[in-house]
Write an enzyme that holds these catalytic residues in place. Structure first.
Site, mmCIF file in Angstrom:
data_model
loop_
_atom_site.group_PDB
_atom_site.id
_atom_site.type_symbol
_atom_site.label_atom_id
_atom_site.label_comp_id
_atom_site.label_asym_id
_atom_site.label_seq_id
_atom_site.Cartn_x
_atom_site.Cartn_y
_atom_site.Cartn_z
ATOM 1 N N ALA A 182 -42.736 -24.093 -28.478
ATOM 2 C CA ALA A 182 -43.571 -23.381 -27.508
ATOM 3 C C ALA A 182 -44.932 -23.012 -28.090
ATOM 4 O O ALA A 182 -45.203 -23.181 -29.282
ATOM 5 C CB ALA A 182 -42.844 -22.136 -27.028
ATOM 6 N N HIS A 183 -45.768 -22.471 -27.225
ATOM 7 C CA HIS A 183 -47.162 -22.177 -27.552
ATOM 8 C C HIS A 183 -47.290 -21.219 -28.736
ATOM 9 O O HIS A 183 -46.524 -20.275 -28.894
ATOM 10 C CB HIS A 183 -47.883 -21.594 -26.339
ATOM 11 C CG HIS A 183 -47.290 -20.306 -25.828
ATOM 12 N ND1 HIS A 183 -47.686 -19.079 -26.272
ATOM 13 C CD2 HIS A 183 -46.334 -20.081 -24.909
ATOM 14 C CE1 HIS A 183 -47.010 -18.143 -25.659
ATOM 15 N NE2 HIS A 183 -46.170 -18.719 -24.817
ATOM 16 N N ASN A 184 -48.260 -21.522 -29.599
ATOM 17 C CA ASN A 184 -48.615 -20.705 -30.758
ATOM 18 C C ASN A 184 -47.544 -20.653 -31.843
ATOM 19 O O ASN A 184 -47.650 -19.850 -32.778
ATOM 20 C CB ASN A 184 -48.999 -19.283 -30.347
ATOM 21 C CG ASN A 184 -50.326 -19.234 -29.614
ATOM 22 O OD1 ASN A 184 -50.347 -19.233 -28.381
ATOM 23 N ND2 ASN A 184 -51.432 -19.231 -30.345
ATOM 24 N N ARG A 213 -49.337 -26.620 -26.087
ATOM 25 C CA ARG A 213 -50.596 -26.109 -26.624
ATOM 26 C C ARG A 213 -50.552 -24.585 -26.720
ATOM 27 O O ARG A 213 -49.773 -23.913 -26.039
ATOM 28 C CB ARG A 213 -51.761 -26.533 -25.740
ATOM 29 C CG ARG A 213 -51.833 -25.806 -24.435
ATOM 30 C CD ARG A 213 -53.151 -26.065 -23.719
ATOM 31 N NE ARG A 213 -53.239 -27.444 -23.299
ATOM 32 C CZ ARG A 213 -54.375 -28.081 -23.039
ATOM 33 N NH1 ARG A 213 -55.525 -27.458 -23.201
ATOM 34 N NH2 ARG A 213 -54.380 -29.309 -22.621
ATOM 35 N N SER A 264 -44.913 -18.253 -30.346
ATOM 36 C CA SER A 264 -45.363 -17.540 -31.552
ATOM 37 C C SER A 264 -44.272 -17.377 -32.595
ATOM 38 O O SER A 264 -44.248 -16.406 -33.356
ATOM 39 C CB SER A 264 -45.938 -16.173 -31.174
ATOM 40 O OG SER A 264 -47.052 -16.309 -30.314
#
Length: 330
Positions: free
Chosen positions: A243-245, A222, A263
């Site tokens: 991974a996140h974003n 998330r 990201s």
């Protein structure tokens, strides 16, 4: 057992049929292992020499290749033998595991959840508060779907998969065994006193588009805030980390053991080879390819192929490898 005549198979492939076999074809198999009731395929010149010793009664071959004819053996010429064989595999695909009842009595379903028509929910599944399942969703045994998650029509979720709260899943997706969707992103900073690490809360969610397939034991974390996004048509292999974003465009491919740090942005149609790793806050533009085992440390231009660690433009990296090899011989 399923079996087909050569004409029935070619009706599906719509190729050029050369020769004939009277055998009922019982399945596909690779060239060396095929028996006289099986069909095989050849998509490259390097396999033509194996045809002479193959016992297969039929072969699917690229139409730019020439094979020796055999008695009671058929050749189907097509534009792309790999894609044609995919259609043959679909013909012989065994039926999926059956559900004796649509919703197993051991499944725990919150009273506020909405279950669409034709859904099948296996033993020991958990469906949390305000979850919405579209029509014809299949959850195999031991799947957990946590609060406020939405899953679109015809999506299939295999055993052991956990979908955390507030995720949005599209239609016609396939999640294989033990997939993790929506676990906390990996975010820590040194604590003020310098004696430990402070966990950064991850309060976003995961959004997955339509027709996405995710292999066994892969993870999509998330976002810290907003959403981690996997675009329509993406195909993700086993043991992949997103991974996140991170944001993936449409129809991207990630092979096994590859990973995106936080990201990362992928454009449409990006291909990530096995065991490749992508640094955080990096953009890989549409149509680019990252070779297996590469480490991407900076942005990659659209349509470019990069190799190596750190990754560089493929031709430049190959030149460096050749030069290093020569140095070793001097």
């Amino acid at each position: 057992m399923k079996s087909y005549t050569i004409n029935e198979i070619n009706d599906v492939l719509k190729g050029e049929l050369v020769g004939h076999t009277t055998q009922q074809i019982t399945g596909p198999e690779e060239l060396k292992k095929a028996t006289n009731t099986q069909i095989t395929f050849i998509g490259s010149t390097k396999y033509i020499k194996q045809w002479a010793d193959s016992k297969a009664c039929a072969v699917i071959v690229n139409d730019n290749l020439t094979l020796e004819h055999k008695e009671n053996c058929a050749i189907i010429k097509v534009k792309n033998a790999d894609l044609a064989m995919a259609k043959v595999l679909e013909l012989f695909n065994p039926e999926s595991p059956e559900f004796e009842v649509d919703i197993h009595p051991t499944a725990v379903i919150h009273k506020s959840a909405t279950i669409g028509n034709g859904c099948k929910i296996g033993a020991n599944c958990y469906i949390g508060k305000d979850v919405v399942l579209g029509n014809n969703v299949i959850l195999y045994p031991n799947v957990c779907v946590f609060d406020e998650t939405t899953i679109g029509d015809f999506t299939i979720v295999w055993s052991g998969t956990v979908i955390r709260e507030r995720c949005i899943i599209g239609s016609h997706c396939i999640f294989h065994t033990n997939v993790s969707i929506g676990a906390d992103g990996f975010g820590y900073r040194p604590s003020d006193d310098g004696r430990g690490l402070t966990k950064i809360p991850q309060i976003g969610n995961v959004i997955i588009g339509h027709y996405v397939e995710i292999g066994a034991n892969s993870c999509v974390d998330r976002a810290k805030f907003s959403s981690t996004i996997v675009g329509d048509g993406c195909k993700i292999d086993n043991l992949v980390q997103i991974a996140h974003n991170s944001i993936m465009g449409r129809s991207c491919i990630m092979a096994g053991h590859s990973g995106l740090a936080g990201s990362v942005t992928l454009g449409d149609g990006v291909i990530i080879g096995g065991s490749a790793s992508i640094k955080d806050h990096t953009t890989i533009h549409s149509g680019a390819t990252v070779g297996a085992g590469s480490g991407v440390m900076g942005d990659v231009a659209a349509g470019q192929t990069v190799l190596g660690y750190p990754a560089q433009e493929a031709r430049e990296m190959l030149k460096q490898w050749v030069a290093m090899k020569r140095l070793g011989k001097s």
